[in-house]
Enzyme design. Structure first.
Site, short mmCIF file in Angstrom:
data_model
loop_
_atom_site.label_atom_id
_atom_site.label_comp_id
_atom_site.label_asym_id
_atom_site.label_seq_id
_atom_site.Cartn_x
_atom_site.Cartn_y
_atom_site.Cartn_z
N GLY A 41 0.89 -1.25 0.01
CA GLY A 41 -0.39 -0.74 -0.40
C GLY A 41 0.85 1.50 -0.26
O GLY A 41 2.10 1.34 0.10
N LYS A 96 2.16 0.16 -10.24
CA LYS A 96 2.97 1.62 -9.74
C LYS A 96 4.69 2.08 -10.23
O LYS A 96 3.85 3.80 -10.30
CB LYS A 96 1.71 2.18 -8.20
CG LYS A 96 2.61 0.97 -7.25
CD LYS A 96 3.85 1.98 -6.76
CE LYS A 96 4.34 1.12 -5.52
NZ LYS A 96 5.46 2.03 -4.92
N ASP A 117 -1.64 3.22 -3.90
CA ASP A 117 0.27 3.40 -4.05
C ASP A 117 0.61 4.81 -5.23
O ASP A 117 2.13 4.78 -5.36
CB ASP A 117 0.59 1.73 -4.01
CG ASP A 117 2.09 1.97 -3.47
OD1 ASP A 117 2.56 3.01 -3.08
OD2 ASP A 117 1.89 0.78 -2.97
N SER A 130 10.53 8.96 -2.87
CA SER A 130 10.12 7.64 -3.60
C SER A 130 11.73 7.30 -4.87
O SER A 130 11.48 8.32 -5.51
CB SER A 130 9.08 7.55 -5.28
OG SER A 130 9.05 6.78 -5.68
N ASN A 164 11.37 5.42 -7.59
CA ASN A 164 11.34 5.20 -8.75
C ASN A 164 11.18 6.45 -9.74
O ASN A 164 11.32 6.59 -10.51
CB ASN A 164 9.55 4.74 -9.04
CG ASN A 164 10.11 2.92 -8.42
OD1 ASN A 164 10.80 2.59 -9.37
ND2 ASN A 164 9.70 2.72 -7.70
N THR A 200 3.49 7.31 -4.67
CA THR A 200 4.75 7.01 -5.26
C THR A 200 4.87 8.41 -6.96
O THR A 200 6.15 8.66 -6.75
CB THR A 200 5.00 5.89 -5.88
OG1 THR A 200 4.66 4.90 -5.09
CG2 THR A 200 6.18 5.37 -5.90
O1 LIG Z 1 6.43 1.48 -2.69
C1 LIG Z 1 6.88 2.77 -2.37
C2 LIG Z 1 5.52 3.07 -1.68
O2 LIG Z 1 4.89 2.80 -1.11
C3 LIG Z 1 8.21 2.80 -2.12
O3 LIG Z 1 8.28 3.95 -3.48
P1 LIG Z 1 9.52 3.91 -4.55
O4 LIG Z 1 10.32 2.74 -4.22
O5 LIG Z 1 9.65 4.87 -5.43
O6 LIG Z 1 10.31 4.73 -2.61
#
Ligand SMILES: O=C(CO)COP(=O)(O)O
Ligand SMILES: NC(=O)C1=CN([C@@H]2O[C@H](COP(=O)(O)OP(=O)(O)OC[C@H]3O[C@@H](n4cnc5c(N)ncnc54)[C@H](OP(=O)(O)O)[C@@H]3O)[C@@H](O)[C@H]2O)C=CC1
Length: 331
Positions: A133, A188, A241, A251, A253, A245
């Site tokens: 989540g 996501k 999520d 994040s 990503n 993100t």
């Molecule tokens: O899953 C995540 C937040 O829910 C973490 O995201 P990141 O791996 O992009 O940092």
């Protein structure tokens, strides 16, 4: 309850702290003895979550057999592309404890979700649950209110995980759609990379809202084709999520995308990430292949794949997405 968390990245550490807050006997296993000892000496996970003192009652260890011995629950927090090795180690030790996986992704070599890899290695009847989540370690460790979802084919296990983890700062829902919940958490990350590209290019809120909304449609379309329920993608592991993100400064990503948008190469980005993992880079490859195999239209995933793996420029990818044939919003 003895609960063992496997892999001491930022997420394994934040969840181990939550479980300590709930007065469980918690072991946090690292693959490196040197790093585990260094964390013990400093009482800090200085590589992944600097600035937070680890709880006194948290057991840090690199001894795998000791960590899992008599555990009532094993929490797997090893990044997806390496999780097979961790599961093989559990098999070697004849581990029968239920697994609660908290990692997010799809294995590139097999195109399998983590529940499928676990079934392959530990057997289909081995109790497995996923807990995912909108949740960044940097916020959970500071007790910021967070909500996630536990899903399992074993109803008792989803409820057990819910009660073991839940506290006033960490709210856990349950869902019976294991496939949809796992896919939401995995997919996501691809759109978070795209959101970062938008930030890196200096584009605005209109662009990011369009990406997130159409990304959610794409996630649900591919997820449905792979066996998930459409409504799950409107829940915590889907849109929830996706929101956190695509918009968070935490994040990894989104940061990868931002660096791509600013013109850095993947080699330069990998160097900047260091030991940290951005799951979306590998999962883009898996999702692209799954969409091809199932004949599902996923234009954003396709463009992310081309930017990450075929040297397409982010600006060309956005131009392609904006100039596709006119469509109805919902087919
Ligand atoms: O899953 C995540 C937040 O829910 C973490 O995201 P990141 O791996 O992009 O940092
Ligand atoms: N961070 C977060 O806020 C959240 C993360 N997640 C998910 O949790 C999972 C773990 O991520 P996270 O804790 O953030 O990771 P981090 O980036 O914080 O840490 C990286 C982790 O990966 C391990 N690792 C790196 N390379 C290898 C390898 N070759 N073999 C085995 N392990 C390796 C590292 O171990 P070592 O130190 O020994 O190199 C370390 O435990 C991911 O799937 C992520 O998507 C889910 C929700 C929130």
């Amino acid at each position: 309850m003895k609960i063992t968390v496997l892999s001491s990245g930022s997420w394994g550490t934040a969840l181990a702290k939550t479980l300590c807050d709930n007065n469980h006997e918690v072991y946090l296993w690292s693959r490196s003895k040197e790093y585990s000892d260094a964390m013990e000496a400093k009482k800090e996970n200085f590589r992944y979550l600097p600035g937070y003192t680890l709880p006194d009652n948290l057991h840090l260890t690199a001894d795998f057999a000791k960590a899992i011995e008599n555990a009532d629950l094993i929490v797997t927090a090893t990044p997806t592309q390496y999780i097979r090795q961790t599961l093989e180690m559990l098999k070697e030790q004849n581990c029968s404890a239920p697994i609660c996986n908290v990692s997010k992704g799809i294995e590139v070599s097999s195109l399998k979700r983590i529940s499928e890899i676990t079934s392959e290695i530990l057997g289909e009847t081995h109790p497995f649950c996923v807990l995912v989540g909108p949740s960044h370690a940097e916020e959970l460790i500071k007790n910021m209110p967070t909500a996630v979802v536990a899903s399992s084919q074993f109803t008792f296990l989803a409820k057990k995980v819910q009660s073991l983890f839940m506290n006033q700062n960490f709210r856990v829902y349950t869902s019976s759609d294991l496939v949809g919940v796992e896919l939401g958490g995995a997919l996501k990350n691809i759109f978070a990379i795209a959101a970062g590209v938008i930030d890196g290019l200096g584009l605005g809120d209109n662009t990011k809202a369009a990406l997130m909304t159409r990304g959610n449609v794409e996630m649900a379309r591919l997820g449905r084709a792979l066996g998930g329920f459409e409504e799950t993608f409107n829940g915590l592991s889907g849109i929830g999520d996706l929101i956190v993100t695509c918009t968070s400064k935490h994040s990894r990503n989104r940061s990868v995308g931002e660096m791509l948008g600013k013109g850095l190469s993947m080699e330069q980005i990998k160097e900047k990430l260091g030991h940290s993992v951005a799951e979306g880079v590998a999962t883009t490859k898996s999702a692209y292949q799954l969409a091809q195999n199932h004949g599902v239209e996923t234009p954003i995933i396709e463009q992310c794949y081309q930017v990450l793996y075929e040297n397409r420029s982010p600006a060309e990818a956005i131009n392609y997405l904006m100039t596709r044939d006119a469509k109805k919003e919902r087919n």
